[in-house]
Design a protein around this motif. Structure first.
Motif, PDB file in Angstrom:
ATOM      1  N   ASP A 122       0.790  -1.236   0.000  1.00 24.14           N
ATOM      2  CA  ASP A 122       0.000   0.000   0.000  1.00 24.14           C
ATOM      3  C   ASP A 122       0.819   1.281   0.000  1.00 24.14           C
ATOM      4  O   ASP A 122       0.360   2.318   0.474  1.00 24.14           O
ATOM      5  N   PRO A 124       1.858   4.514  -1.687  1.00 24.83           N
ATOM      6  CA  PRO A 124       1.215   5.293  -2.760  1.00 24.83           C
ATOM      7  C   PRO A 124       2.071   5.385  -4.023  1.00 24.83           C
ATOM      8  O   PRO A 124       3.304   5.465  -3.952  1.00 24.83           O
ATOM      9  N   PHE A 151      -3.721  -4.860  -8.198  1.00 23.64           N
ATOM     10  CA  PHE A 151      -4.120  -4.340  -6.902  1.00 23.64           C
ATOM     11  C   PHE A 151      -5.417  -3.523  -6.961  1.00 23.64           C
ATOM     12  O   PHE A 151      -5.850  -2.975  -5.965  1.00 23.64           O
ATOM     13  N   LYS A 152      -6.020  -3.482  -8.149  1.00 22.17           N
ATOM     14  CA  LYS A 152      -7.236  -2.679  -8.316  1.00 22.17           C
ATOM     15  C   LYS A 152      -8.371  -3.190  -7.434  1.00 22.17           C
ATOM     16  O   LYS A 152      -9.064  -2.404  -6.782  1.00 22.17           O
ATOM     17  N   ARG A 154      -8.279  -4.888  -4.636  1.00 22.78           N
ATOM     18  CA  ARG A 154      -8.016  -4.572  -3.229  1.00 22.78           C
ATOM     19  C   ARG A 154      -8.269  -3.092  -2.971  1.00 22.78           C
ATOM     20  O   ARG A 154      -8.826  -2.718  -1.946  1.00 22.78           O
ATOM     21  N   SER A 155      -7.879  -2.248  -3.901  1.00 26.25           N
ATOM     22  CA  SER A 155      -8.120  -0.812  -3.765  1.00 26.25           C
ATOM     23  C   SER A 155      -9.607  -0.510  -3.766  1.00 26.25           C
ATOM     24  O   SER A 155     -10.081   0.335  -3.012  1.00 26.25           O
ATOM     25  N   ASN A 156     -10.358  -1.204  -4.622  1.00 30.18           N
ATOM     26  CA  ASN A 156     -11.805  -1.005  -4.653  1.00 30.18           C
ATOM     27  C   ASN A 156     -12.437  -1.368  -3.309  1.00 30.18           C
ATOM     28  O   ASN A 156     -13.337  -0.687  -2.827  1.00 30.18           O
ATOM     29  N   MET A 158     -10.901  -1.180  -0.432  1.00 31.72           N
ATOM     30  CA  MET A 158     -10.498  -0.124   0.493  1.00 31.72           C
ATOM     31  C   MET A 158     -11.390   1.111   0.319  1.00 31.72           C
ATOM     32  O   MET A 158     -11.784   1.747   1.299  1.00 31.72           O
ATOM     33  N   ILE A 159     -11.714   1.428  -0.930  1.00 28.23           N
ATOM     34  CA  ILE A 159     -12.591   2.565  -1.204  1.00 28.23           C
ATOM     35  C   ILE A 159     -13.971   2.311  -0.601  1.00 28.23           C
ATOM     36  O   ILE A 159     -14.540   3.174   0.072  1.00 28.23           O
TER      37      ILE A 159
END
Length: 185
Positions: A122, A124, A151-152, A154-156, A158-159
């Motif tokens: 994670d 940035p 990693f998209k 996982r990012s989604n 997190m969002i």
């Protein structure tokens, strides 16, 4: 080890002098011209000139090379720097000993592995871009798009988790607690 811990290019690593190594940082301000018989040259780009933070594990390994009593960190006791071929051969041997079989994996691939590791933890994209010496994040995003896509999802998630924090009612209801405030802002 220096490549995997820093994401530095081979020429940048070969050009390291002891003056570039500090308590917690490595200064990258030149490159080694190993293709044309040696000597210092400018870094690949202006933005490649930077100082990056490193950890004690790497610094402790690097300090072991001081026994060579050379000005360049990676010059051996005979005054020689490893060639690109020698570095790649050593990498392939190390991978083989570890049972790692990757077609077309070479020294520069360690830079990509460094990026993958930072993304997985994670860090940035902006920080990774600066660490690599890219002049902007677009270069980093274009070059490492295949890693970023991994990693998209996982990012989604997190969002979605972050957005769920905006509504205390939904958070409390998901935890089985009554909400104190039902108003929408």
């Amino acid at each position: 080890m220096t490549a995997i811990y820093t994401g530095m290019r081979l020429g940048e690593i070969m050009a390291l002098t002891w003056n570039d190594i500090n308590f917690k940082t490595i200064s990258i301000n030149k490159s080694w011209n190993y293709l044309d018989g040696g000597g210092f040259k400018k870094t690949k780009t202006k933005s490649s000139i930077k100082t990056i933070r490193v950890n004690d594990d790497l610094l402790n390994l690097i300090v072991e090379l001081k026994v060579n009593k050379q000005g360049l960190v990676f010059r051996n006791a005979y005054g020689q720097l490893p060639t690109s071929n020698a570095v790649n051969k050593t990498l392939r041997n190390a991978m083989s000993q570890c049972g790692i079989v990757k077609q077309d994996y070479h020294f520069h691939s360690l830079r990509h592995s460094h990026v993958a590791y930072l993304l997985a933890n994670d860090v940035p994209l902006y920080i990774i871009s600066k660490r690599l010496g890219h002049s902007n994040t677009t270069i980093t995003a274009d070059k490492y798009a295949y890693l970023i896509d991994e990693f998209k999802e996982r990012s989604n998630e997190m969002i979605e988790d972050s957005l769920n924090e905006l509504n205390p009612k939904s958070k409390n209801e998901s935890e089985g607690k009554p909400s104190k405030n039902n108003r929408l802002a």
